[in-house]
Motif scaffolding. Structure first.
Motif, PDB file in Angstrom:
ATOM      1  N   ASP A   1      -2.994   2.734   4.192  1.00 44.46           N
ATOM      2  CA  ASP A   1      -2.838   1.457   3.499  1.00 44.46           C
ATOM      3  C   ASP A   1      -4.179   0.802   3.200  1.00 44.46           C
ATOM      4  O   ASP A   1      -4.357   0.182   2.152  1.00 44.46           O
TER       5      ASP A   1
ATOM      6  N   TRP B   1      -5.744   1.898  -0.099  1.00 45.82           N
ATOM      7  CA  TRP B   1      -4.810   1.922  -1.223  1.00 45.82           C
ATOM      8  C   TRP B   1      -5.507   1.779  -2.572  1.00 45.82           C
ATOM      9  O   TRP B   1      -5.284   2.565  -3.493  1.00 45.82           O
TER      10      TRP B   1
ATOM     11  N   GLY C   1       0.820  -1.189   0.000  1.00 48.01           N
ATOM     12  CA  GLY C   1       0.000   0.000   0.000  1.00 48.01           C
ATOM     13  C   GLY C   1       0.848   1.230   0.000  1.00 48.01           C
ATOM     14  O   GLY C   1       2.054   1.182   0.044  1.00 48.01           O
TER      15      GLY C   1
END
Length: 736
Positions: A337, A340, A3
């Motif tokens: 993340d 992402w 990510g």
């Protein structure tokens, strides 16, 4: 799951650093001086500057000197040593060097608040953050630096990296004046600056029967945007070329083995009065009729301005995309993340790459299967025309997949073809931001082919990465002019002549300027399936072919856009994590034209001929992020001892062992000691390599925050996850 965070997220800044909060090495009192290139001048410097090496929110780093020259910004580490010399080292731009052309934006931190720095400053920051066009991020603490030195270094960096400048003020000219003239940068690369080069290319592609090289533009009497020499259909007269300064004239790019040719044309301005429009239309009709009858094949025209994203769309998409990789610290990385894929999708960058590759396949189909000439039309024919014509040649001509062939292709279509590198890259800082990164778009598309068919290319992804970096190294003329005319005029101008005569600029194709032989080995693909030379003593055999193990997704039944992204065999956990969201990346397969789909599926149903036509896979997850270029400076995205490089290292070890055994056999036969020659890069201790080798340095260890037990329980039910994810998106939309 790999990510990355978006620049939009607020990083946490530390306004004061104390020994209790963080381990700080005391500055080492020793004199460190920058290594200066010929023509490079030291402009300002500051001592006792602290460079952060951020590690999970802490502020570890090292003291050193920050300097600014007329070529670069450099940090000189007090504690640096040569013990850990990297295998892949650039001789021009060091690990802590930033060329002035590579600086993207500069921020200052005042009382924990980040502010974009421009123009004259009334107050100087306590921390300096430099964002680079190659996606590096440098953080410098100036709290321990003398106030006068802070003023000089910050003002100097801002002035020399952000202020608009004249072309002749670029370091390119200073270096060309002072550097020794003992390098020959051609390295078998065809420069296309002579009649002979164009004639040889026509002969190589068997296009000399229907097309001719013209010297009508010698002295640039037709147009300053056209090269001195170019190729047109034999039936086109010199009078036609002169009439509208080269506009409306089909210019030859490449000929297919069956005689069909790829052409490009600079269109007339759309806003014209009625009389001018009618005259130009009559002129174009005459040209089309001339090149549409024997011996020429049928002609298909493609206006790229209407069939591809606009330059503004490309610029907007890349601006959003690059923000995902300009990471300030580990906290930002992990905080974003979980978002992402939605962040990546929102940039539209991968979709633009897919559309460009699809257009190149459509052109290849016309040339290969329909045996039809294709005329690419664009206002200047120096942007999207360059992208499509280059991609088509990489896909259809195996010569363009060799290193010298690819470099010759860039020279022909981009450098001599008149792509405006100077303006597109904003080298003179005449704008607050770069224009559309069209050349970088090409490299991203070529990378898709390289990673899908590695044995078909003589060069590696590392080669493409350093080529993209070279856009911002102002000692090579390759990417620093808008046209051949501009280079010739400036290079031979009376006011700019050196004592030894006109400037002799270096070309980027002389890789020995940047890398020693060991480092250059990383640019060459050791697994390249070189085209075998015909052996007349043996009977003719089939060319080397390779059967792919994975079939294409989305080639069977019509699938909805949300579910079509996945193959049936996709891992269940990945489906759980990604849910429905990722399906919006692409158009479903039933939206593709029938003829295109038939050609596409037919080719992919057969074994690959690495020396013949190559068609990229463009469905669903086949279009990937160029990890080496975009993630190489983010340690959190690295796989220690893993990734492609781990496999490569093992194979290279075997190749080295085989080579060693061969040398021993030769030695026993000849009773002579053979030299220790290695044609492949040496990768020692492969377990410690990063997946982003040879760029990534394992400077910090980042531990991903542990997921609560409740989170893992939530992942057990796909529908609940998708529902919760969609609710999050709706809430975010309402808030915005």
């Amino acid at each position: 799951m790999l990510g990355s965070g978006a620049r939009a997220a607020k990083p946490s800044f530390v306004s004061y650093i104390s020994p209790e909060e963080v381990h700080i090495k005391e500055p080492i009192e020793k004199e460190v001086n920058p290594h200066l290139l010929p023509g490079e001048l030291l402009l300002c410097e500051a001592s006792t500057v602290y460079k952060y090496i951020q590690e999970d929110g802490s502020n570890r780093g090292t003291y050193g000197k920050l300097v600014c020259t007329n070529f670069k910004i450099a940090f000189l580490d007090d504690s640096a040593s040569d013990d850990n010399e990297p295998q892949f080292k650039n001789k021009i731009v060091g690990e802590n060097d930033i060329t002035l052309q590579c600086v993207d934006q500069i921020y200052g931190v005042y009382d924990e608040k980040k502010k974009l720095l421009t123009g004259q400053l009334r107050k100087y920051p306590e921390k300096l953050i430099i964002y680079c066009k190659d996606l590096r991020v440098f953080n410098f603490c100036l709290r321990y630096t003398k106030e006068e030195e802070v003023k000089r270094i910050v003002s100097g960096i801002l002035h020399h990296s952000q202020t608009p400048k004249l072309l002749k003020r670029l370091f390119l000219f200073s270096y060309a004046s002072a550097a020794p003239k003992n390098t020959d940068g051609r390295n078998q690369t065809v420069m296309f600056d002579t009649l002979e080069d164009w004639r040889d290319e026509l002969e190589r592609t068997k296009g000399n029967v229907k097309y001719k090289v013209v010297a009508t533009n010698e002295g640039y009497r037709v147009s300053e945007k056209l090269p001195l020499y170019f190729v047109v259909p034999i039936c086109v007269s010199e009078e036609s070329i002169l009439k509208y300064e080269g506009r409306g004239i089909p210019i030859w790019c490449w000929s297919c083995h069956n005689g069909a040719a790829l052409l490009k044309m600079s269109a007339f301005p759309k806003e014209q009065d009625d009389i001018a429009s009618q005259t130009q239309k009559a002129f174009l009709d005459g040209i089309y009729k001339t090149i549409s009858k024997p011996p020429y094949e049928l002609l298909k025209m493609d206006d790229l301005s209407s069939s591809l994203p606009s330059l503004q769309d490309i610029q907007t998409a890349y601006t959003k995309f690059k923000q995902l990789f300009l990471i300030d610290n580990s906290t930002d990385f992990w905080a974003t993340d979980v978002k992402w894929f939605s962040l990546l999708e929102s940039t539209n960058w991968l979709e633009i790459i897919r559309r460009v590759l699809k257009k190149a396949i459509e052109v290849a189909e016309c040339l290969e299967r329909q045996q039809t000439n294709v005329l690419l039309i664009e206002e200047s024919a120096t942007d999207l025309c360059c992208v499509i014509s280059s991609l088509v040649q990489v896909m259809m001509d195996s010569y363009s997949r060799t290193k010298s062939g690819f470099q010759s292709l860039i020279q022909k279509e981009w450098v001599i073809g008149g792509h405006g590198f100077l303006d597109r890259c904003n080298h003179l800082h005449k704008s607050d931001k770069e224009e559309a990164p069209v050349f970088l778009l090409l490299l991203n598309c070529v990378w898709q082919l390289v990673q899908q068919y590695p044995p078909a290319f003589e060069f590696t992804e590392t080669y493409l990465t350093v080529l993209s970096d070279s856009l911002y190294v102002p000692i090579f003329s390759t990417f620093f002019f808008n046209s051949q005319h501009q280079k010739d005029t400036v290079g031979s101008g009376e006011s700019l002549k050196t004592q030894s005569g006109p400037f002799r600029f270096l070309t980027v194709w002389d890789w020995s300027v940047q890398f020693d032989p060991k480092a250059q080995a990383f640019l060459n693909n050791p697994f390249y399936a070189e085209k075998p030379k015909p052996d007349k003593s043996q009977r003719k055999t089939a060319r080397y072919k390779h059967q792919r193990q994975l079939s294409l997704p989305l080639t069977q039944a019509k699938t909805s856009m949300k579910r079509g992204f996945f193959r049936e065999e996709t891992d269940h956990l990945i489906k759980n994590i990604l849910g429905k969201r990722i399906g919006k990346f692409i158009n479903s397969s039933d939206e593709l034209p029938n003829s295109f789909r038939e050609f596409y599926d037919s080719w992919h149903s057969k074994p690959v001929d690495y020396h013949g036509l190559l068609l990229p896979r463009i469905d669903g997850p086949e279009i990937k992020v160029w990890a080496q270029r975009y993630l190489r400076w983010i340690p959190e995205a690295q796989l220690h001892g893993g990734g492609t490089i781990a496999t490569t290292a093992k194979i290279l070890d075997l190749m080295e062992e085989v080579q060693s055994l061969q040398e021993k056999m030769d030695e026993e036969r000849s009773q002579a000691v053979s030299g220790d020659v290695h044609s492949v890069p040496m990768l020692r201790n492969s377990a410690r390599l990063s997946s982003l080798f040879p760029f990534a340095l394992l400077q910090r260890q980042s531990i991903k925050p542990a997921l609560p037990t409740s989170t893992w329980k939530d992942l057990e039910d796909e529908d609940d996850l998708v529902k919760r994810d969609d609710e999050f998106v709706d809430l975010s939309s309402d808030m915005s």
